[in-house]
Design a protein around this motif. Structure first.
Motif, PDB file in Angstrom:
ATOM      1  N   GLU A  57       0.819  -1.209   0.000  1.00 30.15           N
ATOM      2  CA  GLU A  57       0.000   0.000   0.000  1.00 30.15           C
ATOM      3  C   GLU A  57       0.856   1.264   0.000  1.00 30.15           C
ATOM      4  O   GLU A  57       0.441   2.297  -0.522  1.00 30.15           O
ATOM      5  CB  GLU A  57      -0.941  -0.004   1.211  1.00 30.15           C
ATOM      6  CG  GLU A  57      -0.312  -0.423   2.540  1.00 30.15           C
ATOM      7  CD  GLU A  57       0.361   0.707   3.268  1.00 30.15           C
ATOM      8  OE1 GLU A  57      -0.062   1.858   3.077  1.00 30.15           O
ATOM      9  OE2 GLU A  57       1.308   0.448   4.034  1.00 30.15           O
ATOM     10  N   ALA A  61       0.284   4.598  -2.352  1.00 29.22           N
ATOM     11  CA  ALA A  61       0.003   5.903  -1.755  1.00 29.22           C
ATOM     12  C   ALA A  61       1.017   6.959  -2.193  1.00 29.22           C
ATOM     13  O   ALA A  61       0.651   8.108  -2.492  1.00 29.22           O
ATOM     14  CB  ALA A  61      -0.011   5.787  -0.238  1.00 29.22           C
ATOM     15  N   ARG A  66       0.373  10.915  -1.659  1.00 28.44           N
ATOM     16  CA  ARG A  66      -0.105  10.859  -0.288  1.00 28.44           C
ATOM     17  C   ARG A  66       1.036  10.647   0.710  1.00 28.44           C
ATOM     18  O   ARG A  66       0.867  10.057   1.757  1.00 28.44           O
ATOM     19  CB  ARG A  66      -1.174   9.771  -0.151  1.00 28.44           C
ATOM     20  CG  ARG A  66      -2.448  10.163  -0.890  1.00 28.44           C
ATOM     21  CD  ARG A  66      -3.476   9.062  -0.997  1.00 28.44           C
ATOM     22  NE  ARG A  66      -4.006   8.614   0.271  1.00 28.44           N
ATOM     23  CZ  ARG A  66      -4.939   9.249   0.973  1.00 28.44           C
ATOM     24  NH1 ARG A  66      -5.413  10.428   0.532  1.00 28.44           N
ATOM     25  NH2 ARG A  66      -5.390   8.745   2.102  1.00 28.44           N
ATOM     26  N   GLU A 107      -7.510  12.598   8.155  1.00 26.76           N
ATOM     27  CA  GLU A 107      -8.025  11.537   7.290  1.00 26.76           C
ATOM     28  C   GLU A 107      -9.369  10.993   7.774  1.00 26.76           C
ATOM     29  O   GLU A 107     -10.278  10.757   6.989  1.00 26.76           O
ATOM     30  CB  GLU A 107      -7.026  10.370   7.231  1.00 26.76           C
ATOM     31  CG  GLU A 107      -5.947  10.505   6.214  1.00 26.76           C
ATOM     32  CD  GLU A 107      -6.439  10.240   4.806  1.00 26.76           C
ATOM     33  OE1 GLU A 107      -6.585   9.077   4.408  1.00 26.76           O
ATOM     34  OE2 GLU A 107      -6.705  11.227   4.103  1.00 26.76           O
ATOM     35  N   CYS A 108      -9.473  10.748   9.072  1.00 26.81           N
ATOM     36  CA  CYS A 108     -10.630  10.045   9.622  1.00 26.81           C
ATOM     37  C   CYS A 108     -11.668  10.982  10.226  1.00 26.81           C
ATOM     38  O   CYS A 108     -12.809  10.561  10.456  1.00 26.81           O
ATOM     39  CB  CYS A 108     -10.168   9.044  10.687  1.00 26.81           C
ATOM     40  SG  CYS A 108      -8.882   7.926  10.134  1.00 26.81           S
ATOM     41  N   ASP A 138      -9.619   1.463   8.678  1.00 28.19           N
ATOM     42  CA  ASP A 138      -8.451   1.145   7.852  1.00 28.19           C
ATOM     43  C   ASP A 138      -7.613   2.377   7.517  1.00 28.19           C
ATOM     44  O   ASP A 138      -6.395   2.280   7.369  1.00 28.19           O
ATOM     45  CB  ASP A 138      -8.890   0.459   6.555  1.00 28.19           C
ATOM     46  CG  ASP A 138      -9.352  -0.977   6.767  1.00 28.19           C
ATOM     47  OD1 ASP A 138      -9.001  -1.559   7.818  1.00 28.19           O
ATOM     48  OD2 ASP A 138     -10.045  -1.504   5.881  1.00 28.19           O
ATOM     49  N   LYS A 139      -8.256   3.528   7.372  1.00 25.35           N
ATOM     50  CA  LYS A 139      -7.484   4.729   7.021  1.00 25.35           C
ATOM     51  C   LYS A 139      -6.476   5.064   8.110  1.00 25.35           C
ATOM     52  O   LYS A 139      -5.351   5.473   7.821  1.00 25.35           O
ATOM     53  CB  LYS A 139      -8.423   5.908   6.786  1.00 25.35           C
ATOM     54  CG  LYS A 139      -9.172   5.857   5.465  1.00 25.35           C
ATOM     55  CD  LYS A 139      -9.975   7.129   5.257  1.00 25.35           C
ATOM     56  CE  LYS A 139     -10.656   7.136   3.907  1.00 25.35           C
ATOM     57  NZ  LYS A 139     -11.429   8.393   3.696  1.00 25.35           N
ATOM     58  N   ILE A 143      -1.796   4.368   8.079  1.00 22.69           N
ATOM     59  CA  ILE A 143      -0.852   5.493   8.123  1.00 22.69           C
ATOM     60  C   ILE A 143       0.516   5.005   8.599  1.00 22.69           C
ATOM     61  O   ILE A 143       0.627   4.367   9.641  1.00 22.69           O
ATOM     62  CB  ILE A 143      -1.387   6.611   9.039  1.00 22.69           C
ATOM     63  CG1 ILE A 143      -2.658   7.216   8.444  1.00 22.69           C
ATOM     64  CG2 ILE A 143      -0.321   7.694   9.246  1.00 22.69           C
ATOM     65  CD1 ILE A 143      -3.357   8.210   9.349  1.00 22.69           C
ATOM     66  N   LEU A 160       0.230   8.235   4.032  1.00 20.90           N
ATOM     67  CA  LEU A 160      -1.141   7.817   4.294  1.00 20.90           C
ATOM     68  C   LEU A 160      -1.443   6.520   3.568  1.00 20.90           C
ATOM     69  O   LEU A 160      -0.669   6.051   2.731  1.00 20.90           O
ATOM     70  CB  LEU A 160      -2.113   8.901   3.840  1.00 20.90           C
ATOM     71  CG  LEU A 160      -1.916  10.300   4.433  1.00 20.90           C
ATOM     72  CD1 LEU A 160      -3.001  11.245   3.909  1.00 20.90           C
ATOM     73  CD2 LEU A 160      -1.937  10.256   5.949  1.00 20.90           C
ATOM     74  N   GLY A 161      -2.588   5.938   3.881  1.00 22.68           N
ATOM     75  CA  GLY A 161      -3.039   4.774   3.134  1.00 22.68           C
ATOM     76  C   GLY A 161      -3.409   5.168   1.716  1.00 22.68           C
ATOM     77  O   GLY A 161      -3.668   6.341   1.417  1.00 22.68           O
ATOM     78  N   ASP A 163      -5.501   5.690  -1.773  1.00 19.97           N
ATOM     79  CA  ASP A 163      -6.864   6.061  -2.131  1.00 19.97           C
ATOM     80  C   ASP A 163      -7.430   5.016  -3.086  1.00 19.97           C
ATOM     81  O   ASP A 163      -6.747   4.587  -4.015  1.00 19.97           O
ATOM     82  CB  ASP A 163      -6.852   7.442  -2.795  1.00 19.97           C
ATOM     83  CG  ASP A 163      -8.238   8.029  -2.963  1.00 19.97           C
ATOM     84  OD1 ASP A 163      -9.130   7.709  -2.156  1.00 19.97           O
ATOM     85  OD2 ASP A 163      -8.432   8.814  -3.911  1.00 19.97           O
TER      86      ASP A 163
END
Length: 238
Positions: A57, A61, A66, A107-108, A138-139, A143, A160-161, A163
């Motif tokens: 991931e 990202a 990201r 993010e969250c 998950d977001k 990270i 970040l995770g 998109d």
């Protein structure tokens, strides 16, 4: 021939079937790199029909823009406060530093992180762990902050995770001509998650079991791509 990363086995057996987990060594992915070009450069010549191609991931990202240098992140007081109560591990700092917590808040959303922190504080008192990330989602879990083994320049960055990881997996499968299933994975030495794939739920579960010992490694291995192939049939990989 393909080589396993230090301390990792090239093959694993699951339910009576042997699987090769083939790491693909690459250069360091940089902001501004194109994921399609990167995969064409390192994967198209080694992926075979019936393989399962997996990509970390983090590089997805990074190619999506990201990744954020630490000096560009200015944590608010809430991030400073909350980060003090996050358990750090040798395998990843998680949200245990103000900069990663700040990015989790962005993010969250602040309400979700506050609820996750409050529930976690209560349940930890009763010996239960993991509720923070179960609620934050998950977001937050995806990270990545810098650790001692992080490859520069990401030893001074928060990533970040990715998109739309499921859409990325579908796109990469098409890029590879549809000959292999594809998964975007977040795996470390403590466990992992399949963030998006072209598999069904049973396939995701099987892949997690195959990768549970983190064959791509945790630090300077520079193997952000990999192949799972049924049977003990390693290949030449860059």
């Amino acid at each position: 021939m393909a080589e396993a990363n230090d301390g990792k086995a090239l093959t694993v057996e699951l339910d009576g079937t042997s699987y090769s987990r083939i790491p693909i060594r690459t250069r360091v992915v940089m902001p501004g790199d194109d994921l399609d070009a990167f995969i064409r450069e390192y994967a198209t010549n080694v992926v075979e029909p019936g393989d399962l191609f997996f990509v970390t991931e983090k590089i997805v990202a990074i190619t999506q823009g990201r990744s954020y240098p630490l000096e560009e992140i200015h944590p608010r007081r809430l991030a400073l406060f909350l980060s003090k109560y996050v358990t750090r591990t040798p395998y990843g700092i998680g949200l245990g530093m103000p900069e990663t917590m700040e990015m989790a808040l962005r993010e969250c959303g602040t309400p979700r992180i506050l609820v996750a922190a409050a529930v976690s504080a209560i349940t930890k008192a009763f010996g239960r762990k993991g509720d923070f990330y179960r609620i934050a989602g998950d977001k937050a879990r995806a990270i990545d902050g810098p650790t001692g083994g992080t490859i520069p320049p990401y030893n001074r960055a928060v990533v970040l995770g990715p998109d739309r990881p499921r859409e990325v997996a579908q796109h990469v499968k098409a890029l590879l001509g549809g000959i292999a299933e594809v998964a975007v994975v977040d795996i470390n030495d403590l466990g992992g998650n399949i963030l998006g794939s072209t598999l069904d739920k049973a396939g995701d579960k099987r892949l997690l079991a195959i990768l549970k010992d983190n064959p791509l490694g945790q630090g300077h291995q520079s193997t952000p791509l990999g192949i799972v192939r049924e049977g003990q049939n390693p290949i030449a990989a860059r």
